[in-house]
Design an enzyme around this catalytic site. Structure first.
Site, PDB file in Angstrom:
ATOM      1  N   GLN A 181     -42.557 212.545  39.974  1.00  0.00           N
ATOM      2  CA  GLN A 181     -41.283 212.547  39.272  1.00  0.00           C
ATOM      3  C   GLN A 181     -41.498 212.407  37.769  1.00  0.00           C
ATOM      4  OE1 GLN A 181     -38.874 208.955  39.798  1.00  0.00           O
ATOM      5  NE2 GLN A 181     -37.069 210.226  40.098  1.00  0.00           N
ATOM      6  N   GLY A 182     -41.081 213.409  36.993  1.00  0.00           N
ATOM      7  CA  GLY A 182     -41.275 213.389  35.549  1.00  0.00           C
ATOM      8  C   GLY A 182     -40.007 212.987  34.813  1.00  0.00           C
ATOM      9  N   TYR A 183     -39.697 211.702  34.828  1.00  0.00           N
ATOM     10  CA  TYR A 183     -38.513 211.184  34.142  1.00  0.00           C
ATOM     11  C   TYR A 183     -38.901 210.387  32.892  1.00  0.00           C
ATOM     12  CZ  TYR A 183     -35.126 212.294  37.893  1.00  0.00           C
ATOM     13  OH  TYR A 183     -34.292 212.925  38.785  1.00  0.00           O
ATOM     14  N   SER A 184     -39.604 209.264  33.091  1.00  0.00           N
ATOM     15  CA  SER A 184     -39.867 208.335  31.990  1.00  0.00           C
ATOM     16  C   SER A 184     -40.770 208.937  30.923  1.00  0.00           C
ATOM     17  CB  SER A 184     -40.515 207.052  32.525  1.00  0.00           C
ATOM     18  OG  SER A 184     -39.630 206.351  33.360  1.00  0.00           O
TER      19      SER A 184
ATOM     20  N   SER B  70     -45.784 208.077  38.823  1.00  0.00           N
ATOM     21  CA  SER B  70     -46.467 207.622  40.032  1.00  0.00           C
ATOM     22  C   SER B  70     -47.163 208.778  40.740  1.00  0.00           C
ATOM     23  CB  SER B  70     -45.465 206.972  40.990  1.00  0.00           C
ATOM     24  OG  SER B  70     -44.867 205.845  40.404  1.00  0.00           O
TER      25      SER B  70
ATOM     26  N   GLU C  99     -32.758 207.608  46.056  1.00  0.00           N
ATOM     27  CA  GLU C  99     -33.980 206.813  45.917  1.00  0.00           C
ATOM     28  C   GLU C  99     -33.962 205.550  46.767  1.00  0.00           C
ATOM     29  OE1 GLU C  99     -36.951 205.441  42.327  1.00  0.00           O
ATOM     30  OE2 GLU C  99     -34.838 205.662  41.895  1.00  0.00           O
TER      31      GLU C  99
ATOM     32  N   SER D 209     -34.923 199.190  35.210  1.00  0.00           N
ATOM     33  CA  SER D 209     -35.107 197.758  34.967  1.00  0.00           C
ATOM     34  C   SER D 209     -33.854 196.968  35.357  1.00  0.00           C
ATOM     35  CB  SER D 209     -35.429 197.510  33.491  1.00  0.00           C
ATOM     36  OG  SER D 209     -34.277 197.787  32.693  1.00  0.00           O
TER      37      SER D 209
ATOM     38  N   GLU E  55     -32.215 194.996  33.550  1.00  0.00           N
ATOM     39  CA  GLU E  55     -31.222 195.081  32.473  1.00  0.00           C
ATOM     40  C   GLU E  55     -30.382 196.350  32.611  1.00  0.00           C
ATOM     41  OE1 GLU E  55     -34.361 194.356  32.137  1.00  0.00           O
ATOM     42  OE2 GLU E  55     -34.391 192.334  31.259  1.00  0.00           O
TER      43      GLU E  55
END
Length: 387
Positions: A129-132, A164, A247, A366, A368
């Site tokens: 998964q290419g998100y962050s 990951s 997810e 996160s 938050e």
């Protein structure tokens, strides 16, 4: 007593199959893999996953027309419970089977479904998964990786991080900015990108556990075909949010069975070394047991009804904090010996669990960010100021 007593025959079918097949070369895989331990017997676990696929035990909730079993919620829950109870090895294709696959079924073109779904079912192609990104972790709308059209291709430049299992993946589903000058949620697209090409560099990130399941991924003129955008160009935010909605599905029930096993092992160690007689530790153990029941009750209630706004965010908050505190309890039960690691540096399984669990409240969104989503989108509180 097992939940869903009406599914007792199906539960027995799974138990029998696992008992009959987790033997021979596969017997040694019991308990291997999972968060913080993905390096364990990876090629052997791929072989096991392909054995599962050949026997029809992958993509259970997918419609039959796409290679799945068409199982409803109850049977999926039963499967994940029994799989975890058998201490079967962690599966390697979670991102393809439980995130990308359902996204393509809901939003992909017929050609995309025909091309990508069968290899996911068969565990012939693995996904990441290419998100962050370095400046877009939980704040996904701050994506800077960009792509532009060049003939029949998208050409991609930028960086993803904390990806990951990218070192094992064949493909990446990535959110990239395709409209120059766009900001925040606008102008993003959801691309399917092959990783085995000259324009892609993958660098594993060594963690405190000594392992490297996370990676940096660099795109330098990497290419993917123009028709490998899911949804419309510029609509990537909506598609990415749809993926995230999958997810925290039924696999969380199996996750909780694994948590229960970890707690039982910690309790057994506390009894063996006498630390259970410490009132503070005894109280922490009792609190952990109650917390685990809360996790299960909330998950089953959430999965059984219509999706409630913010329910998956609450679930992430609950399990991440619970598991991080379980890691702390494990070290408190161990005492001073838990602070030492021999040479070479190889933390034992309980130490690795403690170290990796420190990240539970960060990855996957996160704490938050989860609280902000609940506050703004569910409770209707004023939005936080943003630059």
């Amino acid at each position: 007593m097992d939940a869903f007593p009406e599914e007792a025959p199906f539960r027995n079918e799974i138990r029998t199959w696992l008992a009959d097949h987790l033997v021979g070369e596969f017997a040694a895989l019991r308990g291997l893999g999972g968060s913080g331990s993905e390096h364990e017997a990876y090629p052997e676990r791929i072989a096991w996953n392909r054995h599962l696929a050949a026997s029809g035990w992958t993509c259970l909730g997918w419609p039959e027309e796409y290679g799945g079993r068409g199982f409803g919620l109850t049977r999926q829950v039963v499967f994940h419970e029994e799989y975890a109870r058998a201490n079967a090895p962690a599966r390697v294709n979670h991102l393809g089977e439980e995130l990308l696959g359902p996204t393509l079924i809901a939003r992909g073109t017929d050609a995309q479904k025909e091309r990508f779904l069968p290899p996911i079912v068969a565990v012939d192609e693995l996904w990441c998964q290419g998100y962050s990104e370095p400046d877009a972790g939980s704040d996904l709308a701050n994506v800077r990786t960009r792509a532009h059209r060049e003939g029949d291709d998208w050409v991609i430049d930028g960086q993803k991080i904390w990806t990951s299992l990218a070192q094992h993946a064949d493909w990446c589903f990535a959110v990239v900015r395709t409209e120059p000058g766009s900001r925040r949620h606008a102008g993003l697209s959801y691309l399917l990108v092959p990783l085995r090409q000259p324009g892609v560099t993958i660098r594993p990130i060594r963690q405190l556990t000594g392992t490297s399941e996370f990676n940096e991924v660099f795109f330098t003129g990497a290419r993917t075909r123009a028709d490998l955008v899911v949804g419309e160009p510029g609509d990537g935010w909506r598609v990415a949010m749809a993926t995230l909605s999958y997810e925290r599905g039924v696999s969380t029930i199996g996750q909780q069975v694994g948590f229960a096993r970890e707690l039982a092992e910690i309790v057994a160690e506390a009894r063996a070394n006498g630390s259970v007689d410490d009132p503070w530790i005894a109280d922490r153990i009792a609190t952990s047991k109650l917390g685990l029941e809360v996790l299960r009750t909330h998950a089953l209630r959430t999965l059984a009804g219509a999706p409630a706004p913010g329910a998956d965010n609450v679930q992430k908050l609950l399990w991440a904090r619970w598991h991080r505190e379980l890691g702390e309890l494990a070290m408190q039960v161990r005492g001073a010996p838990g602070l030492t690691v021999g040479a070479p540096y190889v933390p034992d399984r309980r130490q690795s669990m403690f170290l990796f669990a420190r990240a539970d409240t960060l990855y996957g969104g996160s704490d938050e960010i989860q609280r902000t989503i609940i506050a703004e989108r569910v409770l209707g509180l004023p939005k936080e100021p943003r630059a």
